[in-house]
Design a protein around this motif. Structure first.
Motif, PDB file in Angstrom:
ATOM      1  N   ARG A   1       0.999  -1.080  -0.016  1.00  0.00           N
ATOM      2  CA  ARG A   1       0.103   0.055   0.001  1.00  0.00           C
ATOM      3  C   ARG A   1       0.838   1.510  -0.067  1.00  0.00           C
ATOM      4  O   ARG A   1       0.422   2.459  -0.289  1.00  0.00           O
ATOM      5  CB  ARG A   1      -0.849   0.044   1.048  1.00  0.00           C
ATOM      6  N   VAL A   2       2.188   1.152   0.674  1.00  0.00           N
ATOM      7  CA  VAL A   2       2.963   2.237   0.556  1.00  0.00           C
ATOM      8  C   VAL A   2       4.163   1.856  -0.534  1.00  0.00           C
ATOM      9  O   VAL A   2       4.623   0.608  -0.174  1.00  0.00           O
ATOM     10  CB  VAL A   2       3.548   2.611   1.885  1.00  0.00           C
ATOM     11  N   ARG A   3       4.456   2.890  -1.169  1.00  0.00           N
ATOM     12  CA  ARG A   3       5.646   2.361  -2.175  1.00  0.00           C
ATOM     13  C   ARG A   3       6.556   3.667  -2.723  1.00  0.00           C
ATOM     14  O   ARG A   3       6.063   4.694  -1.842  1.00  0.00           O
ATOM     15  CB  ARG A   3       4.960   1.938  -3.432  1.00  0.00           C
TER      16      ARG A   3
ATOM     17  N   GLU B   1       5.071   6.912  -3.969  1.00  0.00           N
ATOM     18  CA  GLU B   1       4.199   7.577  -3.107  1.00  0.00           C
ATOM     19  C   GLU B   1       4.929   8.617  -2.179  1.00  0.00           C
ATOM     20  O   GLU B   1       4.609   9.012  -0.840  1.00  0.00           O
ATOM     21  CB  GLU B   1       3.268   6.838  -2.365  1.00  0.00           C
TER      22      GLU B   1
ATOM     23  N   ASP C   1       5.800  11.492  -2.186  1.00  0.00           N
ATOM     24  CA  ASP C   1       5.081  12.827  -2.079  1.00  0.00           C
ATOM     25  C   ASP C   1       4.234  12.913  -0.701  1.00  0.00           C
ATOM     26  O   ASP C   1       4.331  13.925   0.040  1.00  0.00           O
ATOM     27  CB  ASP C   1       4.247  13.226  -3.239  1.00  0.00           C
ATOM     28  N   ARG C   2       3.596  12.072  -0.480  1.00  0.00           N
ATOM     29  CA  ARG C   2       2.536  11.944   0.641  1.00  0.00           C
ATOM     30  C   ARG C   2       3.624  12.121   2.108  1.00  0.00           C
ATOM     31  O   ARG C   2       3.336  12.751   2.965  1.00  0.00           O
ATOM     32  CB  ARG C   2       1.552  10.782   0.806  1.00  0.00           C
TER      33      ARG C   2
ATOM     34  N   TYR D   1      10.930   2.400   0.548  1.00  0.00           N
ATOM     35  CA  TYR D   1      10.323   3.224   1.102  1.00  0.00           C
ATOM     36  C   TYR D   1      10.269   3.359   2.376  1.00  0.00           C
ATOM     37  O   TYR D   1      10.357   4.360   3.329  1.00  0.00           O
ATOM     38  CB  TYR D   1       8.615   3.153   0.763  1.00  0.00           C
TER      39      TYR D   1
END
Length: 397
Positions: free
Chosen positions: A264-266, A269, A271-272, A304
Motif C-alpha cells: 500500500r506504501v511504495r 508515493e 510525495d505524501r 520506502y
C-alpha cells in the motif's frame, strides 16, 4: 501377551532365560538318549556329555556381555563334545552361539567365522570325495547346516539391523533439520513482523511525540501554532492507525493478498510522506536521478521504509533539514538520506532531544537491505548523518 520387564529386548534377563531354555532343551535330548552319534569312544560314560552341554549353554548367556568369550567357551565345549562322540543337544545349541556371535559380535569376528565355516564345509566335502568317492559328498552337509547356515543367517540379520539403525539415525537427523528450519522460519517471521511494526508504529508515534513535546515545551504558543501542531499529531495518528489496521488485517486474514496489503506504501508515493514531514517541521530537498520505473515488490516496500525511517530520524535528531536522493540505475535503486546532526547544547526548540532511540530503526533498515542482497551504510560523515541503501532490482527491462 507382553513380555515381563526383565525379559525385554536387550535385557540381561532375556539372555539368561535363553541360556536356561537351551540347557533344559539339551537335557531333554540327553534324556532321550541321542548321544553319542559317533561312538568311537564307547567306554565313555554318558554323563560326560553333561559338562559340554552346560558349557555351551553358558556361552549362549554370554552372547551380549562377552560375545567373543562366549564363542571361545562354546567352541571348546563343542570340540570336547565331538571328542566324546557328538551329542545332538550340544551341537544344536552351538548353532545358536554361532548365530549370536554374528549378530552381536564385531565385524572382524563375523568375517572370520564365515571363512572358517565355509572352509570346513568345502574341505570336508572334498575330503569325502577323495576317500569315498561320490558317496562321500554328503560329508560336508552337516558342516553346511550346522556351521554355514547359522553364520550366514546371523550376518544377514546384523546387516538388516545396521541398515535399520542407519535409517533411524537418518530419520532423526531429518527431523532435527526440519525442526531447525521451522524455528528459523518462526524467527524470520518474528523479525519481519518486528520490522513492520516498528516502521508502522514508531515512525508515526515519533512525530506525535515530537509535536506534543514541542507544545508542552512552549506554553506561549498562539492558537494557530497550537492548531498546526495538533493537525500534524492527528494526521500522524490517523496514518499510523491506517497502516496498523492493514498489518493486523494481513495477520488475521490469510486470504488477503499479502502483496497487495504489503505494498500500500511504495516509493512512488514519497510525495505524501514528504508532505507529512514538511508539516512536522522537516524541510526535505529531493533529487531523483535516472528514469523512475516500476520496482519489484520487495524492493519498492524496502526503499520506502528506509526513506521513512531515515526522515523520521532526521526529524528527531537533526536540525530541521534533510536531503533525499533516489537514483534509478540499470540493475539497482539507490536511496540516500543526509541531514545535519544537532549539536549538544543547541538552543533549537524542536523537542527531539528528549526522545532517545533504541537502535531498532538502523537494525531494521540494514535487515531490509540484507534480505534483498543489497548494501546498507549509516553513520556520521562531515557533521551529517548519512544513510545509503543500494537495493538490486534485477536486469532492466
Amino acid at each position: 501377551m507382553r513380555m515381563p520387564g526383565w525379559a525385554g529386548s536387550g535385557r540381561p534377563g532375556r539372555d539368561l532365560a535363553l541360556a536356561g531354555a537351551s540347557l533344559v532343551g539339551g537335557l531333554a535330548v540327553y534324556g532321550v538318549g541321542l548321544q553319542p552319534q559317533f561312538p568311537w569312544a564307547p567306554d565313555v560314560p554318558r554323563a560326560c556329555f553333561l559338562l559340554p552341554l552346560l558349557a555351551v549353554s553358558v556361552a549362549v548367556g554370554l552372547r551380549r556381555v562377552a560375545t567373543r568369550t562366549g564363542l571361545a567357551v562354546g567352541t571348546v565345549a563343542v570340540l570336547a563334545d565331538a571328542a566324546l562322540g557328538v551329542s545332538v543337544g550340544g551341537t544344536v545349541i552351538y548353532t545358536q552361539v554361532l548365530y549370536d556371535t554374528c549378530v552381536y559380535g564385531p565385524p572382524r569376528v563375523r568375517r572370520w567365522l564365515l571363512r572358517v565355516t565355509v572352509g570346513l564345509s568345502v574341505g570336508s566335502t572334498a575330503l569325502g570325495l577323495l576317500v569315498w568317492g561320490w558317496r562321500g559328498a554328503g560329508v560336508g552337509v552337516p558342516f553346511a547346516l550346522l556351521g554355514v547356515l547359522p553364520v550366514v543367517t546371523g550376518v544377514s540379520v546384523r546387516q538388516y539391523r545396521d541398515q535399520a539403525a542407519a535409517e533411524r539415525a537418518r530419520a532423526e537427523q531429518t527431523a532435527r533439520l526440519v525442526e531447525l528450519d521451522r524455528r528459523q522460519a518462526v524467527l524470520a517471521e518474528r523479525a519481519r513482523m518486528a520490522r513492520e511494526l516498528h516502521d508502522v508504529v514508531a515512525n508515526q508515534l515519533s512525530a506525535v511525540a515530537l509535536h506534543a513535546t514541542a507544545v508542552l515545551a512552549a506554553p506561549g504558543l498562539d492558537r494557530p501554532q497550537v492548531e498546526a501542531a495538533l493537525r500534524v499529531i492527528r494526521e500522524s495518528s490517523v496514518q499510523g492507525m491506517a497502516e496498523m489496521r492493514q498489518l493486523v488485517g494481513l495477520l488475521r486474514e490469510p486470504s488477503v493478498d499479502p502483496v497487495q496489503e504489503a505494498t500500500r506504501v511504495r516509493l512512488a508515493e514519497l510525495d505524501r510522506l514528504l508532505a507529512r514531514m514538511a508539516a512536522a517541521g522537516l524541510r526535505v530537498r529531493t533529487t531523483v536521478a535516472g528514469r523512475p520505473r516500476p520496482l519489484p515488490v520487495g524492493v519498492d516496500l524496502a526503499a520506502y521504509r528506509i526513506v521513512q525511517e531515515s526522515l523520521t530520524n532526521a526529524l528527531r535528531h537533526g536540525r530541521g533539514t534533510a536531503e533525499l536522493t533516489v537514483a534509478y540505475g540499470p540493475t539497482e535503486v539507490v536511496v540516500t538520506v543526509e541531514n545535519p546532526v544537532r549539536a549538544d547544547g543547541s538552543g533549537v526548540a524542536t523537542a527531539g532531544a528528549g526522545l532517545p532511540g533504541g537502535g531498532a530503526g538502523l537494525i531494521g533498515m540494514r535487515e531490509r537491505a540484507t534480505l534483498l542482497d543489497g548494501e546498507f551504510t549509516g553513520g556520521l560523515r562531515d557533521g551529517c548523518w548519512r544513510v545509503r541503501a543500494t537495493l538490486p532490482t534485477g536486469a532492466s527491462a
